[in-house]
Design a protein around this motif. Structure first.
Motif, PDB file in Angstrom:
ATOM      1  N   THR A 257       0.827  -1.196   0.000  1.00 33.25           N
ATOM      2  CA  THR A 257       0.000   0.000   0.000  1.00 33.25           C
ATOM      3  C   THR A 257       0.870   1.257   0.000  1.00 33.25           C
ATOM      4  O   THR A 257       0.534   2.260  -0.635  1.00 33.25           O
ATOM      5  N   ALA A 258       1.999   1.210   0.703  1.00 30.87           N
ATOM      6  CA  ALA A 258       2.891   2.366   0.756  1.00 30.87           C
ATOM      7  C   ALA A 258       3.297   2.810  -0.642  1.00 30.87           C
ATOM      8  O   ALA A 258       3.451   3.994  -0.909  1.00 30.87           O
ATOM      9  N   PHE A 259       3.464   1.850  -1.559  1.00 30.99           N
ATOM     10  CA  PHE A 259       3.946   2.212  -2.897  1.00 30.99           C
ATOM     11  C   PHE A 259       2.839   2.370  -3.934  1.00 30.99           C
ATOM     12  O   PHE A 259       3.030   3.015  -4.947  1.00 30.99           O
ATOM     13  N   THR A 260       1.683   1.733  -3.696  1.00 33.27           N
ATOM     14  CA  THR A 260       0.661   1.749  -4.737  1.00 33.27           C
ATOM     15  C   THR A 260      -0.652   2.367  -4.292  1.00 33.27           C
ATOM     16  O   THR A 260      -1.553   2.535  -5.095  1.00 33.27           O
ATOM     17  N   GLY A 261      -0.785   2.687  -2.999  1.00 34.38           N
ATOM     18  CA  GLY A 261      -2.062   3.163  -2.522  1.00 34.38           C
ATOM     19  C   GLY A 261      -3.021   2.006  -2.271  1.00 34.38           C
ATOM     20  O   GLY A 261      -2.638   0.843  -2.354  1.00 34.38           O
ATOM     21  N   VAL A 262      -4.272   2.365  -1.982  1.00 35.99           N
ATOM     22  CA  VAL A 262      -5.246   1.348  -1.603  1.00 35.99           C
ATOM     23  C   VAL A 262      -5.827   0.681  -2.842  1.00 35.99           C
ATOM     24  O   VAL A 262      -6.437   1.334  -3.675  1.00 35.99           O
ATOM     25  N   ILE A 263      -5.607  -0.613  -2.963  1.00 38.97           N
ATOM     26  CA  ILE A 263      -6.200  -1.363  -4.068  1.00 38.97           C
ATOM     27  C   ILE A 263      -7.081  -2.439  -3.454  1.00 38.97           C
ATOM     28  O   ILE A 263      -6.585  -3.395  -2.857  1.00 38.97           O
TER      29      ILE A 263
END
Lengths: 338, 257
Positions: A257-263
């Motif tokens: 999540t730190a690198f891509t956000g909430v998926i």
């Protein structure tokens, strides 16, 4: 189907999706250019054409990150579904993603004013702390000392904690200066556009270790399917197992999540379909889900870039559009899970 | 041997078990009987280390139960519970294999696979080995768990005592399978030193197959001993409020009520 055949097919599809994901985008890159770029990268040659550079520095890390994060999200889903014995649970529902998002957003906006730096690992660590706080809050608030955690309580507590942490993210983007605020918003919806080789390296390292840990606990996780007291009778310390599963899930999901956000929803859909194909053995689920999650997110990323081309749709929106119908279908069809 | 020494257990100020002291011998089937709320299931949970007694202790094979680790205990002791509710699909043979989990670390060895096969054969679930557990009938599911628990304490040629605890295991079974189960238990006991402790509801079944009988009433041991001594008209009246008779048929005493 034989498990090994299934793995082979999934790995092949994941590989093809990865290549496909590297092909699509604002600039079209041919397979020959891809091959040439890889050759030059291996031989450490510096004279890259623009397309080759785009491929090596933007497309390839993005495709690889998509595969790894998709796989990790699905594995997180396997762990949480196994822990809570319910197929509608996923890391997003138990607070991990929103907590991690809050932790990371906090670092985005205020990180420069707090003296807390550990290089490239600062962001994932901040996310993991947030993810851990939210997840354990949900877990302990939903747990009751006298009876087993009811799924309804869990979902309701999850909704409340998610709302809390997402409004925290909202607050941060509200007080943030403009470029920061925009990046928080975009990243809150999930995106692979920030991919680079550093995020790929960190995510693969964390993902690999978490999956190895998950596989080592797969047998124990299986016994939980019989219920907690039966697991105990089979020699499992259920409390420690649960804490271990939650911790693995928190680190795995928070770092991604730190690198891509909430998926959202990848962790929900993938294990469900895999269970239909190959049953519920946790070992097989973890390995299979990783590959199937990689495929799903790779495809979603291609869609995200194609639907509004040349603009780009946040990938979290794509997975949500696919995930919500599946979620509702599960709710309506399998109400014996409650 | 298993010994319960002076066990008391209460929850929310309700005394569920009151100073229970019992001994369970190897190669014997002990049946715990009593009306609802007598504390039978609580006692099984304490003997299987699922809950800790407030007072007293359990001695298993010479060791205090609280000091034996969960994973060590699972190698020699299995528990068959009532109402196991599974939500995820699993193959029957995978469920039975779980009984072998305490015996191997990550991958099942050929020995484990053999035992699983034998256990499935013994309880006649080998034909459905590849089927999804969730699609079975209640009785079939129960037999799968018999096989699983049997696989856990399967005779291994060692002289170490194995323990099988049964918490109302026969609830969903047809009468012929109930009798069948008890017979198979005896077969396993012939090949392995084993103590079987069970809670059952069916007085006739307990009377027919037990060696030792314990009558519990309101958390206390009302009477215990050989079944001929414990099963009396007056004890059945006092514990179960039952007007029972015994008849002799071909030299065997039968219970009638």
């Amino acid at each position: 189907m034989k498990t090994k055949t299934l793995y082979l097919i999934l790995a092949l599809i994941a590989f093809l999706v990865g290549i496909g994901s590297a092909l699509f985008g604002a600039v079209s890159i041919s397979l020959e250019e891809m091959a040439a770029a890889i050759q030059k990268w291996i031989s450490q040659t510096d004279d890259l054409s623009l397309n080759e550079q785009i491929f090596l520095d933007i497309r390839l890390p993005r495709a690889v990150l998509g595969l790894i994060v998709g796989g990790s999200l699905a594995v997180g889903g396997v762990l949480m579904q196994g822990l809570f014995l319910n197929p509608i649970v996923e890391p997003g529902l138990v607070g991990t993603s929103s907590g991690a998002a809050f932790g990371a957003a906090l670092y985005f906006t205020l990180g420069t004013s707090i003296d807390f730096h550990t290089g490239e690992f600062t962001l994932p660590i901040a996310a993991s702390i947030g993810g851990a706080i939210a997840t354990f809050l949900v877990y302990f608030l939903a747990e009751s000392p006298t009876r087993k955690t009811s799924i309804v309580t869990l979902l309701l507590v999850g909704i409340a904690i998610n709302a809390l942490f997402f409004s925290g993210v909202g607050f941060l983007s509200y007080i943030a200066r403009d470029p920061q605020a925009r990046s928080i918003t975009f990243w809150n919806l999930g995106t692979l556009s920030g991919a680079n080789w550093i995020s790929v390296a960190i995510c693969s390292l964390v993902s690999l270790s978490c999956i190895v840990l998950g596989l080592r606990n797969a047998k124990q996780l299986n016994t939980l399917m019989l219920g907690e007291s039966e697991a105990g009778n089979l020699g499992i310390k259920v409390k420690t197992l649960k804490i271990r599963m939650l911790t693995i899930n928190v680190i795995l999901i928070s770092v991604c999540t730190a690198f891509t956000g909430v998926i959202a929803f990848v962790g929900l859909i993938v294990p469900h379909f895999l269970r239909i194909i190959s049953g519920s053995d946790s070992r097989q689920l973890i390995i299979g889900s990783f590959m199937m999650g990689a495929i799903l997110l790779g495809l979603a990323d291609i869609l995200a870039r194609l639907l509004l081309a040349p603009a780009e749709l946040p990938i979290g929106i794509v997975t949500t559009m696919v995930g919500v119908p599946v979620f509702i279908y599960l709710l309506r069809k399998h109400n014996n899970y409650f | 041997m298993i010994k319960a020494e002076n066990i008391s257990y209460s929850i929310n100020n309700m005394l569920l078990l009151d100073q229970i002291s019992l001994a369970f011998q190897p190669n014997e089937i002990s049946m715990i009987l009593g009306p609802n709320g007598a504390g039978k299931s609580t006692l099984i949970k304490i003997l299987s280390k699922q809950i800790k007694p407030n007072k007293g202790r359990v001695i298993t094979n010479g060791n205090v139960l609280q000091n034996i680790s969960q994973s060590e205990l699972a190698k020699t002791q299995a528990v068959l519970s009532q109402n196991i509710h599974m939500v995820f699909p699993m193959k029957v043979e995978e469920v039975v294999m779980m009984g072998r989990y305490p015996h191997f670390s990550s991958k099942a060895e050929s020995n484990d696979k053999e035992i699983v096969l034998e256990a499935m054969k013994l309880f006649q679930v080998d034909e459905m080995a590849q089927r999804n557990y969730l699609t079975l009938s209640g009785g079939e599911k129960q037999r799968v768990h018999f096989a699983r628990v049997a696989a856990q304490v399967w005779p291994d040629g060692k002289q170490q005592l194995k323990i099988l605890l049964l918490d109302e295991p026969l609830t969903f079974l047809d009468i012929n399978y109930q009798l069948d189960f008890m017979k198979k238990l005896k077969v396993m006991m012939n090949n392995q030193p084993m103590t079987v402790i069970g809670v059952v509801h069916d007085l006739n079944l307990a009377y027919k197959y037990s060696d030792q009988v314990i009558f519990l009433k309101s958390g206390k041991v009302f009477s215990q001993g050989r079944k001929e001594d414990v099963f009396t008209t007056s004890s059945l009246k006092e514990v179960f409020n039952l007007n029972a008779k015994f008849i002799l048929n071909e030299g065997v005493r039968h219970l009638l009520f």
